[in-house]
Design a protein around this motif. Structure first.
Motif, short mmCIF file in Angstrom:
data_model
loop_
_atom_site.label_atom_id
_atom_site.label_comp_id
_atom_site.label_asym_id
_atom_site.label_seq_id
_atom_site.Cartn_x
_atom_site.Cartn_y
_atom_site.Cartn_z
N ALA A 109 0.84 -1.20 0.00
CA ALA A 109 0.00 0.00 0.00
C ALA A 109 0.87 1.25 0.00
N ASP A 110 0.51 2.18 -0.85
CA ASP A 110 1.13 3.49 -0.84
C ASP A 110 0.72 4.15 0.47
N PRO A 111 1.63 4.79 1.19
CA PRO A 111 1.27 5.40 2.47
C PRO A 111 0.08 6.37 2.36
N SER A 112 -0.08 7.02 1.22
CA SER A 112 -1.21 7.94 1.08
C SER A 112 -2.54 7.19 0.92
N GLU A 113 -2.50 5.90 0.59
CA GLU A 113 -3.71 5.10 0.42
C GLU A 113 -4.01 4.24 1.64
N ARG A 114 -3.20 4.34 2.67
CA ARG A 114 -3.33 3.44 3.82
C ARG A 114 -4.51 3.78 4.71
N TYR A 115 -4.87 5.04 4.82
CA TYR A 115 -5.90 5.45 5.77
C TYR A 115 -7.08 6.11 5.07
N ALA A 116 -8.24 5.99 5.71
CA ALA A 116 -9.44 6.72 5.29
C ALA A 116 -9.94 7.50 6.50
N VAL A 117 -10.37 8.71 6.25
CA VAL A 117 -10.93 9.54 7.32
C VAL A 117 -12.43 9.62 7.10
N VAL A 118 -13.19 9.24 8.13
CA VAL A 118 -14.65 9.24 8.07
C VAL A 118 -15.18 10.24 9.08
N VAL A 168 -22.74 11.13 15.54
CA VAL A 168 -23.16 10.21 16.60
C VAL A 168 -24.27 10.92 17.37
N ASP A 169 -25.46 10.29 17.42
CA ASP A 169 -26.59 10.94 18.08
C ASP A 169 -26.57 10.75 19.59
N THR A 170 -27.63 11.17 20.25
CA THR A 170 -27.66 11.15 21.72
C THR A 170 -27.78 9.75 22.30
N THR A 171 -28.07 8.74 21.48
CA THR A 171 -28.13 7.36 21.95
C THR A 171 -26.83 6.62 21.69
N GLY A 172 -25.91 7.22 20.94
CA GLY A 172 -24.65 6.56 20.60
C GLY A 172 -24.68 5.89 19.25
N ALA A 173 -25.78 6.02 18.53
CA ALA A 173 -25.89 5.43 17.19
C ALA A 173 -25.33 6.40 16.15
N VAL A 174 -24.79 5.86 15.08
CA VAL A 174 -24.28 6.68 13.98
C VAL A 174 -25.44 6.96 13.04
N ARG A 175 -25.80 8.22 12.88
CA ARG A 175 -26.93 8.62 12.02
C ARG A 175 -26.52 8.73 10.57
N CYS A 176 -25.32 9.26 10.32
CA CYS A 176 -24.86 9.44 8.94
C CYS A 176 -23.34 9.54 8.96
N SER A 177 -22.74 9.39 7.78
CA SER A 177 -21.29 9.50 7.68
C SER A 177 -20.89 9.92 6.27
N ASP A 178 -19.69 10.46 6.18
CA ASP A 178 -19.09 10.82 4.90
C ASP A 178 -17.62 10.44 4.93
N ALA A 179 -17.13 9.94 3.80
CA ALA A 179 -15.69 9.69 3.68
C ALA A 179 -15.03 11.01 3.31
N VAL A 180 -14.33 11.59 4.27
CA VAL A 180 -13.68 12.88 4.04
C VAL A 180 -12.43 12.67 3.19
N GLU A 181 -11.74 11.57 3.43
CA GLU A 181 -10.50 11.30 2.70
C GLU A 181 -10.36 9.79 2.53
#
Length: 152
Positions: free
Chosen positions: A73-82, A86-99
């Protein structure tokens, strides 16, 4: 009677595996999603934390084989930032891949975040919706990982 129980178990088991792999991902930019005011992780007294730590989220990342030979893996391809809400119950309501290097890697990281439970963030003692950024390792196939049996 035994046959009926077996068939219902087979259907339930099939639904669980389908839900784990085919869960639709909700983007935070989706106009049909009614989001209230959310705070950034740095603006709260206690930010949301994944139950089991970041390692628990990391263990859920499943990168699809994108074809072609395995290569380091190229070091620039190793990680993804999401970025996830997180709502008041601890559930994930939505997400986006920033990088992310590819859409598949970004979606794999997002699925792992959606499948994880969080402790809700708190501001002035009250649970509050919080946007958090998570950095996950998405090196892909051929990389040794520790995987629990129930995640296969």
């Amino acid at each position: 009677m035994r046959l009926v129980l077996f068939l219902s178990f087979a259907v339930v088991a099939g639904c669980q595996s389908l839900a784990a792999t085919g869960t639709p991902l909700v983007a935070c930019t989706d106009p049909s999603l009614a989001l209230g005011p959310a705070r950034l992780g740095a603006e709260v007294d206690v930010p949301p934390e994944p139950v089991g730590g970041l390692r628990a989220v990391q263990e859920r990342v499943r990168i699809p084989n994108e074809g072609g030979p395995l290569r380091p893996a190229d070091p620039s391809e190793r990680y993804a930032v999401v970025r996830a809400l997180v709502d008041t119950t601890g559930a994930v309501r939505c997400s986006d891949a920033v990088e992310a290097a590819t859409t598949a890697k970004g979606d794999a990281a997002r699925r792992a975040v959606h499948a994880s439970a969080f402790t809700p963030g708190r501001h002035r003692g009250e649970p509050t919706p919080v946007l958090v950024d998570l950095t996950l390792d998405v090196r892909g196939e051929g990389v040794r990982r520790v995987v629990r049996g129930d995640q296969l």
